[in-house]
Design an enzyme around this catalytic site. Structure first.
Site, PDB file in Angstrom:
ATOM      1  N   CYS A 213       0.855  -1.185   0.000  1.00 44.93           N
ATOM      2  CA  CYS A 213       0.000   0.000   0.000  1.00 44.93           C
ATOM      3  C   CYS A 213       0.889   1.232   0.000  1.00 44.93           C
ATOM      4  CB  CYS A 213      -0.913   0.004   1.226  1.00 44.93           C
ATOM      5  SG  CYS A 213      -1.869   1.530   1.425  1.00 44.93           S
TER       6      CYS A 213
ATOM      7  N   CYS B  28       0.168   4.354  -6.804  1.00 40.80           N
ATOM      8  CA  CYS B  28      -0.872   3.478  -6.263  1.00 40.80           C
ATOM      9  C   CYS B  28      -0.545   2.016  -6.552  1.00 40.80           C
ATOM     10  CB  CYS B  28      -2.223   3.842  -6.875  1.00 40.80           C
ATOM     11  SG  CYS B  28      -3.568   2.755  -6.369  1.00 40.80           S
TER      12      CYS B  28
END
Length: 351
Positions: free
Chosen positions: A108, A265
């Site tokens: 993440c 991302c």
């Protein structure tokens, strides 16, 4: 153009051990496969080819460990971890190293908040328990600064993120989070790196005109896939890939100075191929990060050693083995010495 004289081309006569090649490879450099450790937040999602947790995305071993309690919402907020949260994060790091992780990445992008904490803890633990190093890169953003050297004057790197607003918030909060971590550690972390003023190693300012932050907020199917759970999740990844590529191309048309893309991302990394095809520009992503770190442990040492052989005798063909995926570990008796006595002396500190 200079004069070109044709000379007969003679192939070098190389002898390969085809019977027990792998035994000889072991003697040269060891073949333990490199292992990437993925530090996970406490969040479940369907992995796909191109995701950092999908084993098909890499040609080396992947293991993972979850920082229990560190949910996506908590990671996104970047709030200070309490004693329990910190211990659970460190426990996940220990699990990765104990299970053989050579280096650690995150699943993440918001784990960048704990880049300093995880990096320093991993290095300290790996050194004390196993006498080795364990590099850590929690985010592909660490590639932003070196990539600036690749673009022309006046050019830009497009930083692709799920939410532009959220990434801008990271820039504001990251220095504060790092400073708090340093205080908790008695300032030790600031002295563990050359640039004490920026111990994260992520020297990036999104207001720098050389960066163009691009959010995928407008790509509806991608946003839906991120928000959806279970059966409601969007499964047609090809449609999402086309949408993302088309969106990046439109951004590029309005900003022709963009010379490359960097995907921040993690879940968008699986669409890097579509962006490359759709825009024609080079793309770096979280997968790139993992491969980059793996190369510090693999490939050239075994390949060069095997090609040269010991004292130039009977080199093997590296392409005929899996040595390129292994690392020179020194764990087996005599394997370093097989590269030459001087290498054994280097390891023993006697040279």
């Amino acid at each position: 153009m200079g004069n070109c004289t044709s000379h007969p081309h003679h192939e070098p006569q190389v002898h390969f051990d085809t019977v027990d090649g792998m035994a000889t490879v072991k003697a040269f450099a060891g073949i333990r496969q490199v292992t990437m450790g993925v530090l996970r937040i406490d969040y479940e999602y369907q992995t796909n080819l191109g995701d950092i947790l999908d084993p098909r995305s890499f040609d080396f071993r992947i293991i993972s460990a979850t920082a229990e309690g560190l949910t996506f919402a908590k990671a996104k907020a970047g709030d200070k971890l309490d004693a329990t949260g910190k211990e659970l994060l460190e426990r996940a790091v220990r699990q990765l190293i104990d299970n053989g992780a050579d280096f650690i990445v995150g699943d993440c992008g918001f784990l960048v908040y704990w880049q300093v904490m995880v990096r320093d803890y991993a290095q300290d633990y790996a050194q004390k328990k196993y006498g080795r190093k364990c590099p850590v890169m929690m985010s592909s953003l660490v590639l932003a600064l070196p990539l600036l050297a690749t673009i022309p004057s006046g050019g830009q790197i497009g930083i692709l993120t799920a939410s532009e607003k959220s990434l801008q918030a990271v820039q504001k909060k990251l220095p504060i989070v790092i400073e708090d971590q340093q205080k908790e550690d008695g300032g030790q972390r600031s002295r563990s790196v050359p640039a004490a003023e920026d111990p994260s190693g992520i020297m990036i300012n999104f207001s720098d005109p050389r960066f163009k932050v691009v959010g995928l907020d407008e790509v509806k199917d991608f946003k839906h896939a991120l928000d959806a759970q279970g059966a409601d999740a969007v499964n047609d990844r090809r449609d999402i890939a086309v949408q993302i590529a088309a969106y990046c191309q439109k951004v590029q048309e309005k900003n022709p100075q963009i010379a490359a893309w960097l995907i921040e991302c993690t879940e968008a990394g699986g669409f890097a191929w579509a962006i490359k095809v759709g825009t024609g520009l080079p793309v770096w992503d979280p997968i790139t990060l993992g491969r980059f770190l793996s190369l510090g442990f693999t490939a050239n040492v075994p390949n060069v050693a095997l090609t040269l052989g010991q004292h130039g005798e009977n080199p093997l063909d590296p392409s005929a083995t899996t040595a390129g995926k292994g690392r020179c570990t020194g764990e087996e008796p005599g394997q370093i010495h097989a590269l030459g006595a001087e290498f054994q002396a280097i390891r023993e500190g006697t040279l």
